[in-house]
Design an enzyme around this catalytic site. Structure first.
Site, PDB file in Angstrom:
ATOM      1  CE  LYS A 106      -0.399   9.797   2.931  1.00  0.00           C
ATOM      2  NZ  LYS A 106      -1.657   9.039   3.107  1.00  0.00           N
ATOM      3  CG  LEU A 165      -2.841   3.650  -5.619  1.00  0.00           C
ATOM      4  CD1 LEU A 165      -1.859   3.982  -4.506  1.00  0.00           C
ATOM      5  CD2 LEU A 165      -2.361   2.443  -6.425  1.00  0.00           C
ATOM      6  CB  SER A 210       2.287   5.558   5.051  1.00  0.00           C
ATOM      7  OG  SER A 210       3.257   6.553   5.260  1.00  0.00           O
ATOM      8  CG  ASP A 269     -16.310  14.519   3.724  1.00  0.00           C
ATOM      9  OD1 ASP A 269     -15.138  14.252   4.076  1.00  0.00           O
ATOM     10  OD2 ASP A 269     -16.715  15.693   3.612  1.00  0.00           O
ATOM     11  CE1 TYR A 274       0.391  12.775   0.716  1.00  0.00           C
ATOM     12  CE2 TYR A 274       2.712  12.355   0.299  1.00  0.00           C
ATOM     13  CZ  TYR A 274       1.408  11.921   0.333  1.00  0.00           C
ATOM     14  OH  TYR A 274       1.111  10.614  -0.021  1.00  0.00           O
TER      15      TYR A 274
END
Length: 285
Positions: free
Chosen positions: A159, A22, A141, A63, A155
């Site tokens: 978010k 993305l 998110s 990074d 995970y």
């Protein structure tokens, strides 16, 4: 001082995780729309290979877990373009495992990137936007940032943190002319479920086979068959950048819209069912 005439560009974007997926698509959409892009990733050469060479593109090695690198990347952006108008905090990866199956090392590594890395970059960019009294922070998110699920619990917790951070930023930055939006994509047809973006827990506990185990199997079936079109997501963020009054939250994908509606209905029903006990804990008046 900027060494180029920035007036030729509509806006200057700063995008993390822009070498693939993305992030690369968002960078390309912004470039195609006449914006300048500071595209960052761990490997700057991979960014050039993916996006090519253009006066409007500045590839920068970053990074996000290194605060010093984040500040240096912002300095490079200002040196090249003189300003930063849009920050897209996109860098991150997933972890597929039940909570009990999630190793400490995997959890800490994911929080370092998804949460602390996002904070490193945001803290580095915000002084620029505050001086400008203008800008837009877009934090990537997930549908999992609004509704957690078996197999993706840790995970989703990263978010959920991004959602909380962005909600506070929205309140803190609004008086300064800076916007903050948390973007909540559903399942888009990217490499997110590939090994390059998703860590799968090594420990498998049989008791979770019907819950997290089922999600492990579904992830294999869904990979590269997701309903969302990533090109349309990238175009949507360019549209979002043009909005004079952007939202705090932007859901992307009918699956996210459905998940939000289902959770809202669940919370409304549960709150009503437990209202008596919930309201019994105030001091008597």
């Amino acid at each position: 001082m900027s060494n180029v005439n920035t007036s030729q560009y509509k806006r200057v974007w700063f995008i993390t995780g822009a070498s693939r997926g993305l992030g690369a698509l968002i960078a390309q959409a912004a470039l195609d729309a006449g914006h300048a892009v500071v595209a960052t990733g761990r490997n700057a050469a991979a960014i050039t290979e993916r996006l090519g060479v253009s006066p409007a593109l500045l590839p920068v090695a970053l990074d996000v877990t290194d605060e010093g690198q984040a500040k240096a990347a912002v300095d490079a952006a200002i040196g090249a373009f003189g300003r930063i108008d849009v920050l897209v905090n996109n860098a991150g990866f997933g972890l597929l495992a039940a909570i009990e199956e999630s190793s400490d090392a995997d959890v800490r590594r994911m929080f370092d990137t998804n949460v602390f890395g996002l904070l490193n970059v945001t803290r580095a960019v915000l002084p620029v936007m505050r001086r400008q009294r203008a800008g837009h922070v877009m934090n990537m998110s997930s549908v999992g940032g609004y509704r957690s699920a078996a197999g993706f619990g840790v995970y989703c917790s990263t978010k959920f943190a991004v959602e909380g951070i962005t909600e506070a930023l929205h309140a803190e930055l609004q008086p300064l002319g800076v916007h903050a939006t948390v973007v909540e994509p559903g399942y888009f047809r990217t490499d997110f479920l590939d090994a390059s973006s998703l860590t799968v827990g090594q420990e498998v506990i049989g008791d979770y086979d019907a819950t997290s185990g089922q999600i492990r199997r579904l992830a294999v079936e869904m990979n590269h068959n997701q309903p969302g079109d990533p090109q349309k997501l990238a175009a949507a963020l360019v549209t979002l950048a043009d909005a004079p009054n952007p939202p705090l939250r932007l859901a992307l994908g009918t699956d996210t819209l459905r998940a939000i509606a289902e959770k809202n209905a669940y919370v409304t029903a549960e709150t009503a069912a437990w209202q008596t006990l919930s309201s019994s804990t105030d001091f008597a008046v």
